[in-house]
Design a protein around this motif. Sequence first.
Motif, PDB file in Angstrom:
ATOM      1  N   VAL A 263      -1.964 -53.353-119.043  1.00 42.12           N
ATOM      2  CA  VAL A 263      -1.235 -52.431-118.173  1.00 42.12           C
ATOM      3  C   VAL A 263      -0.909 -53.098-116.840  1.00 42.12           C
ATOM      4  CG1 VAL A 263      -1.331 -50.206-116.984  1.00 42.12           C
ATOM      5  CG2 VAL A 263      -2.337 -50.432-119.257  1.00 42.12           C
ATOM      6  N   ALA A 264      -1.888 -53.739-116.220  1.00 43.74           N
ATOM      7  CA  ALA A 264      -1.681 -54.339-114.901  1.00 43.74           C
ATOM      8  C   ALA A 264      -0.703 -55.494-114.963  1.00 43.74           C
ATOM      9  CB  ALA A 264      -3.024 -54.818-114.325  1.00 43.74           C
ATOM     10  N   VAL A 265      -0.825 -56.353-115.984  1.00 41.71           N
ATOM     11  CA  VAL A 265       0.089 -57.492-116.100  1.00 41.71           C
ATOM     12  C   VAL A 265       1.506 -57.003-116.371  1.00 41.71           C
ATOM     13  CG1 VAL A 265       0.657 -59.511-117.508  1.00 41.71           C
ATOM     14  CG2 VAL A 265      -1.685 -59.127-116.780  1.00 41.71           C
ATOM     15  N   GLY A 266       1.653 -55.964-117.198  1.00 41.37           N
ATOM     16  CA  GLY A 266       2.979 -55.432-117.474  1.00 41.37           C
ATOM     17  C   GLY A 266       3.622 -54.816-116.246  1.00 41.37           C
ATOM     18  N   ILE A 267       2.870 -53.969-115.539  1.00 39.61           N
ATOM     19  CA  ILE A 267       3.419 -53.289-114.364  1.00 39.61           C
ATOM     20  C   ILE A 267       3.721 -54.283-113.245  1.00 39.61           C
ATOM     21  CG2 ILE A 267       2.901 -51.627-112.536  1.00 39.61           C
ATOM     22  CD1 ILE A 267       3.515 -50.243-115.124  1.00 39.61           C
ATOM     23  N   PHE A 268       2.799 -55.194-112.992  1.00 43.94           N
ATOM     24  CA  PHE A 268       2.958 -56.124-111.872  1.00 43.94           C
ATOM     25  C   PHE A 268       3.847 -57.309-112.245  1.00 43.94           C
ATOM     26  CE2 PHE A 268      -0.614 -53.825-110.168  1.00 43.94           C
ATOM     27  CZ  PHE A 268      -0.408 -53.872-108.812  1.00 43.94           C
ATOM     28  N   ALA A 269       3.388 -58.136-113.195  1.00 36.74           N
ATOM     29  CA  ALA A 269       4.061 -59.416-113.469  1.00 36.74           C
ATOM     30  C   ALA A 269       5.408 -59.208-114.151  1.00 36.74           C
ATOM     31  CB  ALA A 269       3.158 -60.293-114.322  1.00 36.74           C
ATOM     32  N   LEU A 270       5.394 -58.505-115.297  1.00 37.97           N
ATOM     33  CA  LEU A 270       6.642 -58.339-116.032  1.00 37.97           C
ATOM     34  C   LEU A 270       7.619 -57.455-115.259  1.00 37.97           C
ATOM     35  CD1 LEU A 270       7.944 -59.227-118.637  1.00 37.97           C
ATOM     36  CD2 LEU A 270       7.080 -57.175-119.744  1.00 37.97           C
ATOM     37  N   GLY A 271       7.112 -56.384-114.649  1.00 35.04           N
ATOM     38  CA  GLY A 271       7.994 -55.539-113.849  1.00 35.04           C
ATOM     39  C   GLY A 271       8.626 -56.295-112.700  1.00 35.04           C
ATOM     40  N   GLU A 272       7.846 -57.149-112.019  1.00 34.83           N
ATOM     41  CA  GLU A 272       8.386 -57.958-110.926  1.00 34.83           C
ATOM     42  C   GLU A 272       9.420 -58.948-111.430  1.00 34.83           C
ATOM     43  OE1 GLU A 272       8.528 -59.543-106.926  1.00 34.83           O
ATOM     44  OE2 GLU A 272       7.721 -57.673-107.743  1.00 34.83           O
ATOM     45  N   ALA A 273       9.134 -59.605-112.571  1.00 33.67           N
ATOM     46  CA  ALA A 273      10.074 -60.581-113.119  1.00 33.67           C
ATOM     47  C   ALA A 273      11.393 -59.915-113.513  1.00 33.67           C
ATOM     48  CB  ALA A 273       9.452 -61.289-114.319  1.00 33.67           C
ATOM     49  N   LEU A 274      11.325 -58.749-114.153  1.00 33.30           N
ATOM     50  CA  LEU A 274      12.551 -58.045-114.538  1.00 33.30           C
ATOM     51  C   LEU A 274      13.322 -57.577-113.306  1.00 33.30           C
ATOM     52  CD1 LEU A 274      11.198 -55.900-117.526  1.00 33.30           C
ATOM     53  CD2 LEU A 274      12.616 -57.960-117.640  1.00 33.30           C
ATOM     54  N   TRP A 275      12.606 -57.139-112.269  1.00 37.99           N
ATOM     55  CA  TRP A 275      13.272 -56.703-111.039  1.00 37.99           C
ATOM     56  C   TRP A 275      13.995 -57.857-110.365  1.00 37.99           C
ATOM     57  CZ3 TRP A 275      14.886 -52.460-108.801  1.00 37.99           C
ATOM     58  CH2 TRP A 275      15.161 -52.447-107.439  1.00 37.99           C
ATOM     59  N   VAL A 276      13.340 -59.007-110.309  1.00 34.83           N
ATOM     60  CA  VAL A 276      13.977 -60.188-109.707  1.00 34.83           C
ATOM     61  C   VAL A 276      15.175 -60.619-110.538  1.00 34.83           C
ATOM     62  CG1 VAL A 276      13.643 -62.629-109.183  1.00 34.83           C
ATOM     63  CG2 VAL A 276      11.887 -60.976-108.558  1.00 34.83           C
ATOM     64  N   ALA A 277      15.032 -60.623-111.880  1.00 36.37           N
ATOM     65  CA  ALA A 277      16.145 -61.018-112.738  1.00 36.37           C
ATOM     66  C   ALA A 277      17.341 -60.087-112.585  1.00 36.37           C
ATOM     67  CB  ALA A 277      15.688 -61.035-114.197  1.00 36.37           C
ATOM     68  N   ALA A 278      17.079 -58.805-112.353  1.00 40.51           N
ATOM     69  CA  ALA A 278      18.173 -57.847-112.197  1.00 40.51           C
ATOM     70  C   ALA A 278      18.939 -58.049-110.898  1.00 40.51           C
ATOM     71  CB  ALA A 278      17.616 -56.420-112.254  1.00 40.51           C
ATOM     72  N   HIS A 279      18.345 -58.758-109.925  1.00 38.99           N
ATOM     73  CA  HIS A 279      18.993 -58.921-108.629  1.00 38.99           C
ATOM     74  C   HIS A 279      19.364 -60.367-108.332  1.00 38.99           C
ATOM     75  CE1 HIS A 279      17.029 -55.009-108.199  1.00 38.99           C
ATOM     76  NE2 HIS A 279      17.889 -54.739-107.246  1.00 38.99           N
ATOM     77  N   LEU A 280      19.224 -61.274-109.314  1.00 39.85           N
ATOM     78  CA  LEU A 280      19.532 -62.672-109.056  1.00 39.85           C
ATOM     79  C   LEU A 280      21.005 -62.889-108.767  1.00 39.85           C
ATOM     80  CD1 LEU A 280      17.334 -64.773-111.532  1.00 39.85           C
ATOM     81  CD2 LEU A 280      17.232 -64.703-109.044  1.00 39.85           C
ATOM     82  N   ARG A 281      21.876 -62.099-109.399  1.00 32.52           N
ATOM     83  CA  ARG A 281      23.314 -62.278-109.174  1.00 32.52           C
ATOM     84  C   ARG A 281      23.725 -61.817-107.784  1.00 32.52           C
ATOM     85  NH1 ARG A 281      26.283 -60.422-114.831  1.00 32.52           N
ATOM     86  NH2 ARG A 281      25.289 -61.976-116.191  1.00 32.52           N
TER      87      ARG A 281
END
Length: 513
Positions: free
Chosen positions: A209-227
């Motif tokens: 739960v913690a790795v998904g919410i923190f790590a994966l959620g952060e990575a997806l958020w950054v990827a969504a704003h890279l452009r």
Amino acid sequence: MGSLDLLWGGLEAALTPTNLMYAAIGVLLGTFVGVLPGIGPAMAVALLLPVTFGLDATPAFIMFAGIYYGGMYGGSTTSILLNTPGESASVMTAIEGNKMAKKGRAAQALATAAIGSFVAGTIGTLLVVFFAPPLARIAVEIGAPSYLAVTLMAMVLVTSVLGSSRLRGFIGLFLGLTIGLVGLDLNTGQPRLSFGTPQLADRLDIVVVAVGIFALGEALWVAAHLRRRPLEIIPVGRPFMGRDDWRRSWKPWLRGTALGFPFGAIPAGGAETPTFLSYVLERRLARNGDEFGKGAIEGVAGPEAANNASAAGTFVPLLALGLPVTATATIMLAALQGYGINPGPQLMTEHADLVWTLLASLLIGNTLLLVLNLPLAPLWARLLRIPRPYLYAGILFFASLGAYAANQEAFDLFLLLVFGLIGLAMRRFAVPVLPLILGVILGPLMESKLREALAISDGSPSGLVNEPLAVVVYLIIALLLLAPLVTRRLRPRTPAPVTTPTEPTDDRQKVDR
């Protein structure tokens, strides 16, 4: 013979060149394994347990102590640098530590975590040496009503870190409580929120739960704003703590130690509650409270000290009562039993040499951890100079590896993706992550203690307040809830300025001009 003499004898046994070598190897191995995202101290100790096979009991446990503290420091490193807590007790470190890293202060966050771990671990180990027997007797007398009251207090206190919107904060809290309900009911054995899936019959692993919410959620958020945002390399900043960092850290180190040790010494306690309470306490006491949520060093120093002090406190029930409080303590209990040693009231008399050597090795391992890792803080911080696409690709790989290693089931990878998407949605709608993690961790504990307290009292609500500690905690909760309302009532109202029709306002004067 007094405790100091026994401890000195343990130090003499542990300070031989061979035993020092085993302690250093344990610290290095624990740090390098614990630094992998998703792998906390419990998993680091479990993975490295076979390394100690073939050794005698004394060098094996000296090496074990180094692995234990090294794994704990490695978990804080991933929390600060990668926003990926390796265990639930490192969640609070990730909140402020990762913000510090993004501001170019990763080295300072790592340094205050290392020094705070050393201070708390040393004080906690000395407290174990002098107060283990009486603390064990007190810990046994604390019952379910007091546990329930403390968890409720943590739920109330978390409202101070919910952000600007209380509604969004409570949404996150109830999401966490709902996730904490997944699995079999401990009393009736009925599945809850499992949707007919056998893999959901067990409770969800907090690491996933913690790795998904923190790590994966952060990575997806950054990827969504890279452009939208140009790629940037996070600066490393100054390599060491400045005078102001020391001034702001030493009090949180001591307060975190005072909070963490009693919770570790209580059977069925753990480090999650004191780290939450330490964070809340530091936020309330900080002069610059507005900095919290943006990278306040007090938010790293206090919880890290509470975490390590609690880890030292777990040796009280483990050695004196034979009760493992945490997953790491469970593995250490299995290792002790593997050498034919059964912890309990007679342990300190039947195996006094081993016990005091183990306690001395905790002090040595804690010191080696500081000596070896403090100079490495700037080196760890340089990981943030890796371009963000490559950095987050590595985070995703190691996060998936850590989630899979929790139970060796591919279904956990699917859960990781689900919680990653939840983490992305929470960031999109500004729902704070901390209340969700709090609900997942403390929800099942609160439920079990509530049922236990009611079962003891045959369902009477009076069973919830039949312990002095529970009454005191409930009074504190009442004060926390009523204090804002009372202060709001007593605050004098400033009358609104009255503008006469003949005097134009500033805006009208500007228009006339």
